[in-house]
Structures are given as structure tokens and as C-alpha cells.
Design a protein around this motif. Structure first.
Motif, mmCIF file in Angstrom:
data_model
loop_
_atom_site.group_PDB
_atom_site.id
_atom_site.type_symbol
_atom_site.label_atom_id
_atom_site.label_comp_id
_atom_site.label_asym_id
_atom_site.label_seq_id
_atom_site.Cartn_x
_atom_site.Cartn_y
_atom_site.Cartn_z
ATOM 1 N N GLN A 74 -37.053 -11.980 41.552
ATOM 2 C CA GLN A 74 -36.399 -10.680 41.759
ATOM 3 C C GLN A 74 -35.018 -10.824 42.394
ATOM 4 N N ASN A 75 -34.805 -11.914 43.094
ATOM 5 C CA ASN A 75 -33.536 -12.096 43.795
ATOM 6 C C ASN A 75 -32.475 -12.807 42.961
ATOM 7 N N ARG A 76 -32.858 -13.450 41.881
ATOM 8 C CA ARG A 76 -31.884 -14.092 40.979
ATOM 9 C C ARG A 76 -31.398 -13.035 40.000
ATOM 10 N N ARG A 77 -30.393 -12.277 40.414
ATOM 11 C CA ARG A 77 -30.038 -11.096 39.627
ATOM 12 C C ARG A 77 -28.548 -10.781 39.701
ATOM 13 N N ALA A 78 -28.138 -9.898 38.811
ATOM 14 C CA ALA A 78 -26.817 -9.261 38.877
ATOM 15 C C ALA A 78 -27.080 -7.760 38.782
ATOM 16 N N VAL A 79 -26.494 -7.018 39.694
ATOM 17 C CA VAL A 79 -26.716 -5.579 39.768
ATOM 18 C C VAL A 79 -25.400 -4.868 39.458
ATOM 19 N N THR A 80 -25.467 -3.928 38.555
ATOM 20 C CA THR A 80 -24.295 -3.138 38.198
ATOM 21 C C THR A 80 -24.288 -1.877 39.052
ATOM 22 N N VAL A 81 -23.195 -1.672 39.772
ATOM 23 C CA VAL A 81 -23.099 -0.571 40.725
ATOM 24 C C VAL A 81 -21.906 0.306 40.353
ATOM 25 N N VAL A 82 -22.148 1.596 40.266
ATOM 26 C CA VAL A 82 -21.069 2.541 39.979
ATOM 27 C C VAL A 82 -20.152 2.582 41.194
ATOM 28 N N ASN A 83 -18.866 2.428 40.939
ATOM 29 C CA ASN A 83 -17.895 2.345 42.024
ATOM 30 C C ASN A 83 -17.278 3.690 42.316
ATOM 31 N N GLY A 134 -37.680 12.784 38.081
ATOM 32 C CA GLY A 134 -37.814 12.073 36.824
ATOM 33 C C GLY A 134 -36.482 11.616 36.306
ATOM 34 N N ALA A 135 -36.523 10.956 35.178
ATOM 35 C CA ALA A 135 -35.306 10.427 34.577
ATOM 36 C C ALA A 135 -34.332 11.540 34.229
ATOM 37 N N GLY A 136 -34.875 12.715 33.875
ATOM 38 C CA GLY A 136 -34.022 13.825 33.517
ATOM 39 C C GLY A 136 -33.341 14.468 34.699
ATOM 40 N N ASP A 137 -33.747 14.117 35.907
ATOM 41 C CA ASP A 137 -33.179 14.713 37.101
ATOM 42 C C ASP A 137 -31.951 13.974 37.613
ATOM 43 N N GLN A 181 -25.794 -0.944 29.232
ATOM 44 C CA GLN A 181 -24.829 -0.578 30.271
ATOM 45 C C GLN A 181 -23.452 -0.331 29.660
ATOM 46 N N ALA A 182 -23.073 -1.158 28.687
ATOM 47 C CA ALA A 182 -21.775 -0.977 28.026
ATOM 48 C C ALA A 182 -21.739 0.362 27.283
ATOM 49 N N GLU A 183 -22.824 0.690 26.589
ATOM 50 C CA GLU A 183 -22.904 1.996 25.913
ATOM 51 C C GLU A 183 -22.765 3.128 26.920
ATOM 52 N N TRP A 184 -23.446 2.977 28.034
ATOM 53 C CA TRP A 184 -23.395 3.991 29.096
ATOM 54 C C TRP A 184 -21.958 4.128 29.612
ATOM 55 N N LEU A 185 -21.277 3.022 29.798
ATOM 56 C CA LEU A 185 -19.890 3.068 30.276
ATOM 57 C C LEU A 185 -18.958 3.732 29.257
ATOM 58 N N ARG A 186 -19.257 3.588 27.979
ATOM 59 C CA ARG A 186 -18.441 4.268 26.965
ATOM 60 C C ARG A 186 -18.593 5.785 27.068
ATOM 61 N N ARG A 187 -19.772 6.229 27.458
ATOM 62 C CA ARG A 187 -19.987 7.680 27.619
ATOM 63 C C ARG A 187 -19.246 8.242 28.832
ATOM 64 N N GLN A 240 -25.032 6.674 39.693
ATOM 65 C CA GLN A 240 -25.761 5.419 39.864
ATOM 66 C C GLN A 240 -27.229 5.612 39.503
ATOM 67 N N ARG A 241 -27.778 6.736 39.906
ATOM 68 C CA ARG A 241 -29.188 7.028 39.608
ATOM 69 C C ARG A 241 -29.411 7.112 38.095
ATOM 70 N N ASP A 242 -28.482 7.729 37.402
ATOM 71 C CA ASP A 242 -28.547 7.819 35.949
ATOM 72 C C ASP A 242 -28.557 6.413 35.350
ATOM 73 N N LEU A 243 -27.681 5.565 35.831
ATOM 74 C CA LEU A 243 -27.620 4.189 35.337
ATOM 75 C C LEU A 243 -28.942 3.464 35.612
ATOM 76 N N GLU A 244 -29.452 3.592 36.817
ATOM 77 C CA GLU A 244 -30.690 2.907 37.199
ATOM 78 C C GLU A 244 -31.871 3.347 36.353
ATOM 79 N N VAL A 245 -32.025 4.662 36.216
ATOM 80 C CA VAL A 245 -33.222 5.219 35.583
ATOM 81 C C VAL A 245 -33.152 5.150 34.064
ATOM 82 N N ASN A 246 -32.019 5.480 33.494
ATOM 83 C CA ASN A 246 -31.937 5.626 32.048
ATOM 84 C C ASN A 246 -31.424 4.390 31.311
ATOM 85 N N VAL A 247 -30.793 3.482 32.025
ATOM 86 C CA VAL A 247 -30.194 2.322 31.367
ATOM 87 C C VAL A 247 -30.758 1.015 31.928
ATOM 88 N N GLY A 248 -30.844 0.939 33.232
ATOM 89 C CA GLY A 248 -31.206 -0.306 33.921
ATOM 90 C C GLY A 248 -29.967 -0.858 34.584
#
Length: 179
Positions: free
Chosen positions: A170-179, A56-59, A96-102, A65-73
């Protein structure tokens, strides 16, 4: 004599039938089996820590990256041949910006993508504009530019394979990936 043999066979069958009944009732009950084996009706185990719904999202590990995907998008979508952020995309990038501040030590790469229509060169340029649009919006929201980079995959990495409107969207997108 025949009656005695038949009675004896009937008694053996009756005992055999009675013996199997408790096993069936124990298995059908489930609670006894769960307490002794630790296996619940999902087969995952009552002490595994895994819910019957899967991870789940809490896991998700915080900051992953999983946290970003599940809890933020982790992705935003674009209209055909466009690289401007619509209201829904701005909302996602804002989260995503809020998530990055954390997670101030986290760096990200924004990957730009395009659908299969158009030339390779055109789609690489379009996907780059999409990635840069996301990065610029994050910078405008206060995320230091040094934490953000972009890359363009054009049409080379489709999320959905297909030559229809649903796949293109679905293919016209920008994906944020944790580096």
C-alpha cells in the motif's frame, strides 16, 4: 368491597396496558414515525439527502479531489523497488488523464511514495521516479506538462503503518492530488 378494589385495580392496569400498546405499535411500524419526524430507520432522516450508505460517488463535487478519488482513482501502486507502470497503473493514469481533460483548469501534483525499507535517500529518489513515471505517462496521453508537478515523500508518509507485505504494497504508490 375487596372485590371492587381488585376489579378497579385490574381495570386501571388494563387501561394502562392498552394505552402503551398503540405507542409501541406506532414505533414498531416505523412509517408513522418517519412521516412525522423525518427520521428513517438509519437515523439519517428521510429528507437529509444522505443515503443510508453514506456519501456516495454521486455526492462528490465534480472536479474535486473527492471526485477524482471516488470516480477515477487517485493512486497507482508499484512493485518492490520498481518505478515502471504496470498495466493496471497505466489504466488508472489513463482515467486520470481523461478526468483532467474534463477539467482543463485543474492542476495536479503527483506525490511519490515508498515503503519503509531502504535508506531515506534511496526512497526519496525511488518515490521521485514513481511520481515522474506517472507525470510522463500523463504527458504522453496529451496532458500539458505545465498542469502537472511532482513531489517525493519517500517513506515519510506511509498510507499504512506496518512492517509486513500488505503495508509495504500500500505504501509503494503514487498519489494524484488536485492542486
Amino acid at each position: 368491597m375487596r372485590m371492587k378494589i381488585l376489579s378497579l385495580v385490574a381495570a386501571v392496569l388494563l387501561v394502562a396496558a392498552c394505552e402503551s400498546t398503540p405507542e409501541v405499535s406506532t414505533t414498531a411500524d416505523g412509517s408513522a414515525a418517519t412521516s412525522t419526524t423525518g427520521i428513517d430507520s438509519t437515523g439519517l432522516g428521510s429528507q437529509s439527502g444522505v443515503s443510508s450508505q453514506g456519501l456516495g460517488a454521486g455526492d462528490a463535487v465534480p472536479g474535486s479531489q473527492r471526485d477524482l478519488e471516488v470516480n477515477v482513482g487517485d493512486r497507482v501502486f508499484f512493485d518492490t523497488d520498481r518505478s515502471d507502470l504496470n498495466a493496471e497503473a497505466r489504466e488508472t493514469v489513463g482515467r486520470q488523464a481523461e478526468w483532467l481533460r474534463r477539467y482543463p483548469n485543474t492542476r495536479i501534483v503527483v506525490e511519490g511514495h515508498a515503503d519503509e525499507r531502504g535508506t531515506r535517500e534511496y526512497n526519496l529518489a525511488l518515490a521521485e521516479r514513481r511520481a515522474v513515471a506517472v507525470r510522463n505517462y500523463m504527458v504522453a496521453l496529451g496532458i500539458p506538462a505545465g498542469r502537472l508537478s511532482t513531489t517525493s515523500f519517500g517513506k515519510e508518509r506511509p498510507a499504512v503503518v506496518g512492517s509486513n507485505d500488505a503495508a509495504y504494497a500500500q505504501n509503494r504508490r503514487a498519489v494524484t492530488v488536485v492542486n
